[in-house]
Enzyme design. Structure first.
Site: not given
Length: 245
Positions: A222-223
């Site tokens: 999710n970065r």
């Protein structure tokens, strides 16, 4: 010391992007939809797991990258960024040839653009882009020439063709054609027959990068990546701080 976990992270396509989407030769490539989820082993990169000095962690990661050579081409390849006296930046890929507690060493023609930049501005940045492992190491610091003895020892370790190439190439200079380069190499090949010692060029040598900052980047889902930065303090100690992804 505790170590970061050696298994390389699994990288998978996600967010609605299929393998078919990535390899559809009939559709134009669209970088906006290219995504990968990074899944590191264990809990990722945590402060309590890292050593006090960055070169210890770099050695661990570099050894892991070397063991991944089946999927990671030239783990010692790094992007070297310099700026000239006017502040104009430039980057290129160079091969790391040595590292220790003093820093990182690479070799080049002292007439090349990067060497001319560094003569005017000693500041430098390095980037090790270990994409298959979802890792990066970013270094900023200053440079100085290696000694002629160190340069000569490395030059002698190079294959004969690479030694001749250091003489044949006027690096970063404009050539009239490929034939000009090939002719220069052929003349040197004839001048120094197999088995004859090739002298170390005066215009060729090493740079040692003394790090002021070393950042270790580990991809996460999710970065929400891990970024731990070592900062060298006036006392000689290294401060470790976490950066937002």
């Amino acid at each position: 010391m505790n170590s970061t976990r050696p298994t390389a992270p699994r990288v998978r396509q996600d967010d609605g992007v299929s393998d078919h989407d990535q390899h559809d030769h009939h559709a134009p490539s669209n970088p906006a939809v290219m995504r990968a989820q990074y899944r590191p082993p264990g809990e990722g990169l945590l402060e309590e797991d890292v050593p006090a000095r960055p070169m210890e962690l770099f050695e661990l990661w570099f050894n892991e990258a070397t063991r991944a050579r089946g999927v990671l081409y030239e783990p010692n390849a790094m992007v070297v960024s310099t700026a000239d006296a006017a502040g104009r930046p430039s980057s290129r890929t160079v091969l790391l040839k040595a590292y220790d507690d003093r820093g990182f060493v690479f070799y080049t023609n002292y007439g090349s653009r990067k060497a001319r930049d560094l003569a005017a501005n000693h500041e430098i940045a390095l980037l090790f882009p270990w994409h298959p492992m979802a890792r990066q190491v970013i270094v900023s610091g200053t440079v100085a020439h290696t000694s002629r003895e160190e340069t000569a020892a490395y030059f002698r370790s190079r294959p004969r063709g690479s030694q001749l190439g250091a003489w044949a190439s006027a690096q970063s200079q404009v050539l009239t054609s490929r034939a000009e380069l090939d002719t220069a190499y052929a003349e040197l090949d004839e001048r120094y027959p197999e088995g004859e010692i090739i002298p170390v060029p005066d215009h060729w040598g090493g740079f040692r990068v003394t790090p002021r900052m070393v950042e270790f980047w580990q991809g996460r889902e999710n970065r929400l990546h891990d970024r731990l930065r070592y900062v060298h303090e006036a006392s000689g100690a290294w401060r470790v701080e976490r950066l937002g992804p």
